[in-house]
Design a protein around this motif. Structure first.
Motif, short mmCIF file in Angstrom:
data_model
loop_
_atom_site.label_atom_id
_atom_site.label_comp_id
_atom_site.label_asym_id
_atom_site.label_seq_id
_atom_site.Cartn_x
_atom_site.Cartn_y
_atom_site.Cartn_z
N VAL A 34 0.88 -1.17 0.00
CA VAL A 34 0.00 0.00 0.00
C VAL A 34 0.91 1.21 0.00
CG1 VAL A 34 -1.87 1.21 1.19
CG2 VAL A 34 -1.71 -1.29 1.31
N GLN A 56 1.52 -6.61 -6.69
CA GLN A 56 0.21 -6.11 -6.26
C GLN A 56 0.43 -4.84 -5.46
OE1 GLN A 56 -2.76 -8.92 -4.76
NE2 GLN A 56 -1.26 -10.52 -5.13
N LEU A 58 -1.47 -0.90 -4.12
CA LEU A 58 -2.60 0.02 -4.00
C LEU A 58 -2.05 1.41 -3.71
CD1 LEU A 58 -5.70 0.58 -3.51
CD2 LEU A 58 -5.24 0.12 -1.09
N ALA A 76 -8.70 1.07 3.95
CA ALA A 76 -8.43 0.78 2.53
C ALA A 76 -7.53 -0.44 2.39
CB ALA A 76 -7.79 2.00 1.88
N THR A 77 -6.55 -0.57 3.27
CA THR A 77 -5.62 -1.71 3.22
C THR A 77 -6.37 -3.03 3.46
OG1 THR A 77 -3.87 -0.29 4.08
CG2 THR A 77 -3.51 -2.66 4.29
N GLU A 79 -9.58 -3.58 3.17
CA GLU A 79 -10.56 -3.84 2.12
C GLU A 79 -9.87 -4.42 0.89
OE1 GLU A 79 -13.10 -0.43 1.29
OE2 GLU A 79 -13.40 -1.28 -0.72
N HIS A 80 -8.70 -3.89 0.56
CA HIS A 80 -8.03 -4.30 -0.67
C HIS A 80 -7.26 -5.60 -0.52
CE1 HIS A 80 -7.02 -2.94 -4.71
NE2 HIS A 80 -5.84 -3.50 -4.54
#
Ligand SMILES: NC(=O)c1ccc[n+]([C@@H]2O[C@H](COP(=O)([O-])OP(=O)(O)OC[C@H]3O[C@@H](n4cnc5c(N)ncnc54)[C@H](O)[C@@H]3O)[C@@H](O)[C@H]2O)c1
Length: 275
Positions: A34, A56, A58, A76-77, A79-80
């Motif tokens: 992230v 990967q 974000l 956000a972390t 969720e992703h």
């Protein structure tokens, strides 16, 4: 060998400099990253670069000193990527000045970004680092190793004329690191700090041509006087500043299982620069 396979790592200040180099190296070692930064374009570009290379990533744009940053980026972390294993508190800048002319805003800005922001982010991550570990220990007798890496500086260890605000904040983050290592060690969370000397980024570029960072209505000039940098490299044991890639290597070590019994350490990454 992928040292961070499947780990979820949140890195603040990942848009450029040391944070961006760390994000690339973490990703090469298999981490899902992230990337947080004040500036959207560099983290979006970096996320695209890492994904194109098979990783990967974000991108998350936000100001680590804002009240809502910590809860939003953690949400956000999760969720992703569905979890959090490594937290790197790296975001920051310098706002140099001598003590007798420094106003409260200049003092406070450094404490906010280098000390309070890491504190708030770690606190917001507690349910996914400490509490998850507690539940794992209850269920299986042991918790997975998780990591916190705080970025400090030789200014925080030894002091540096013209950086009383920055030095105090970077010193504070050492206290935070050592204390957290004692509070969360039993939950298999290793907390360590990396103290850099001189790493080639815009913070150590010649101030005369340097970039600025906009904070509120202040455009703060980054960098150090050109003659100071020349003097430092003249007396440096390796004769040069480090690269962001060289700064990132020890972070991968601290984030990996190779450092599962390294806790509460303050690792100086200076190329041997004795101060
Ligand atoms: N470069 C060095 O020699 C050196 C030495 C010791 C410590 N450090 C520390 O290393 C860390 C990284 O610095 P760098 O040299 O890579 O600088 P840099 O300017 O290249 O990168 C720092 C990143 O942090 C981001 N950032 C700054 N304030 C932010 C905020 N409020 N919210 C979100 N993002 C923010 C910037 O946008 C930038 O992308 C800093 O904590 C710095 O104090 C650097």
């Amino acid at each position: 060998m992928a040292l961070l396979a499947e780990k979820v790592a949140l890195i603040t200040g990942a848009g450029r400099g040391i944070g961006a180099a760390a994000a690339r190296l973490f990703s090469q070692h298999g981490a899902r990253v992230v990337l947080c930064d004040l500036d959207a374009a560099p983290v979006e570009q970096l996320a695209a670069e890492l994904k194109a290379a098979g990783g990967q990533a974000l991108a998350f744009t936000g100001d680590v000193t804002s009240a809502e940053f910590a809860s939003q980026v953690i949400a956000a972390t999760l969720e992703h990527f569905g979890g959090l294993d490594v937290l790197v508190n790296n975001a920051g800048y310098t706002w140099d000045g001598v003590l007798h002319t420094m106003d409260d805003a200049q003092w406070q800005a450094m404490l906010d970004v280098h000390l309070s922001a890491p504190f708030r982010l770690i606190r917001a991550a507690a349910p996914y680092l400490r509490d998850t570990a507690k539940a794992e220990i209850k269920a299986h007798g042991a918790a997975k190793a998780r990591k916190i890496i705080n970025v400090s500086s030789v200014s925080g260890v030894y002091g540096n004329a013209g950086q009383v605000n920055y030095s105090a904040a970077k010193s504070g983050v050492i206290g935070l690191t050592k204390t957290l290592a004692k509070e969360w060690g039993r939950f298999n969370v290793q907390t360590n700090a990396v103290c850099y000397g001189f790493i080639e980024t815009r913070l150590t570029a010649a101030k005369e041509q340097g970039e600025t960072i906009q904070r509120g209505d202040q455009a703060i000039k980054l960098g150090v006087p050109e003659n100071l940098m020349a003097g430092i490299t003249m007396f440096h044991p390796m004769g040069r500043a480090g690269t962001p890639e060289e700064a990132a290597g020890p972070m991968v070590f601290l984030a990996s299982s190779l450092a599962n019994y390294v806790n509460g350490e303050i690792l100086e990454v200076t190329g041997g620069m004795g101060i």
